[in-house]
Design a protein around this motif. Structure first.
Motif, PDB file in Angstrom:
ATOM      1  N   LYS A  98      31.389  63.276  13.568  1.00 55.22           N
ATOM      2  CA  LYS A  98      31.708  61.881  13.271  1.00 55.22           C
ATOM      3  C   LYS A  98      33.074  61.807  12.605  1.00 55.22           C
ATOM      4  O   LYS A  98      33.405  62.618  11.742  1.00 55.22           O
ATOM      5  N   ASN A 136      31.197  47.656  17.334  1.00 55.37           N
ATOM      6  CA  ASN A 136      30.937  48.347  16.071  1.00 55.37           C
ATOM      7  C   ASN A 136      31.704  49.676  16.067  1.00 55.37           C
ATOM      8  O   ASN A 136      31.134  50.740  15.875  1.00 55.37           O
ATOM      9  N   ASN A 186      30.473  55.975  14.503  1.00 59.68           N
ATOM     10  CA  ASN A 186      30.186  55.864  15.937  1.00 59.68           C
ATOM     11  C   ASN A 186      31.222  56.550  16.820  1.00 59.68           C
ATOM     12  O   ASN A 186      31.132  56.485  18.040  1.00 59.68           O
ATOM     13  N   LEU A 195      29.457  56.448  20.146  1.00 60.17           N
ATOM     14  CA  LEU A 195      28.027  56.150  20.012  1.00 60.17           C
ATOM     15  C   LEU A 195      27.841  54.697  19.610  1.00 60.17           C
ATOM     16  O   LEU A 195      28.805  53.974  19.381  1.00 60.17           O
ATOM     17  N   GLY A 196      26.589  54.266  19.459  1.00 63.35           N
ATOM     18  CA  GLY A 196      26.271  52.971  18.880  1.00 63.35           C
ATOM     19  C   GLY A 196      26.696  51.789  19.729  1.00 63.35           C
ATOM     20  O   GLY A 196      27.377  50.894  19.236  1.00 63.35           O
ATOM     21  N   TRP A 197      26.262  51.750  20.967  1.00 66.10           N
ATOM     22  CA  TRP A 197      26.693  50.713  21.904  1.00 66.10           C
ATOM     23  C   TRP A 197      25.818  49.459  21.865  1.00 66.10           C
ATOM     24  O   TRP A 197      25.917  48.608  22.746  1.00 66.10           O
ATOM     25  N   SER A 198      25.018  49.277  20.839  1.00 61.17           N
ATOM     26  CA  SER A 198      24.090  48.136  20.803  1.00 61.17           C
ATOM     27  C   SER A 198      24.789  46.785  20.660  1.00 61.17           C
ATOM     28  O   SER A 198      24.186  45.747  20.925  1.00 61.17           O
TER      29      SER A 198
END
Length: 186
Positions: free
Chosen positions: A8, A97, A102, A114-117
């Motif tokens: 990260k 985000n 992410n 990451l974190g594609w919500s």
């Protein structure tokens, strides 16, 4: 599902001279260049410039209703949100985000995101909020981005800075709504 290698990224440890800056700018440009039609077809949220502006005005109204925001700050934010020229941008696909937690790095390159919500069609400035507090770093990422995406609007940085300030107001509103006055008094 395959594992994405990398660590990260810590935005706090980045420097203007960090070799990964070019990769961050390129990654953001790639995300913002994704085909809008495919994202629409997938049923993801789709916001026009006017929708984004109205949503931010609603955030400001909620923050103002707390009575805890200084009047001069409210006036500055309101003036910015009423500036229609500031909101003349072409909506793009955005991550929504794009923060260090992410973004994965490996060998001075972005190895994954990451974190594609929060994926949606909206204001590309949203993906720069995480850099807005770091003046020189923000400029370096922005310049790397513009090298890959020359159709980006000139007001992107100003909106990202505004949005990062409004995040603090949103934190206040959320803290008060949940009864967490300790965080609200911070």
């Amino acid at each position: 599902l395959e594992f994405v290698y990398g660590s990260k990224l810590d935005f706090d440890s980045l420097r203007v001279t960090s070799p990964i800056i070019a990769s961050i700018g390129s990654t953001l440009a790639s995300i913002h260049s994704l085909k809008i039609d495919a994202i629409r077809a997938a049923g993801m949220p789709d916001y026009s410039a006017a929708d984004v502006r109205e949503s931010r005005l609603a955030e400001l109204d909620r923050a103002a209703s707390t009575g805890r925001i200084p009047a001069t700050l409210l006036q500055r934010w309101e003036s910015a949100l009423e500036d229609l020229d500031l909101f003349r941008f072409q909506p793009t696909v955005i991550h929504g985000n794009f923060v260090g937690a992410n973004v994965l790095e490996l060998g001075d390159e972005v190895s994954g995101v990451l974190g594609w919500s929060n994926l949606e069609i909206g204001d590309p400035a949203t993906d720069f909020i995480g850099f807005a507090a770091y003046d020189e770093l923000f400029d370096a990422v922005k310049f790397a981005y513009f090298e890959r995406r020359d159709e980006a609007d000139a007001n992107l940085a100003q909106r990202a800075t505004l949005y990062s300030e409004l995040e603090i107001a949103n934190f206040l509103v959320t803290s008060l709504a949940s009864g967490n006055t300790e965080d609200a008094d911070w």
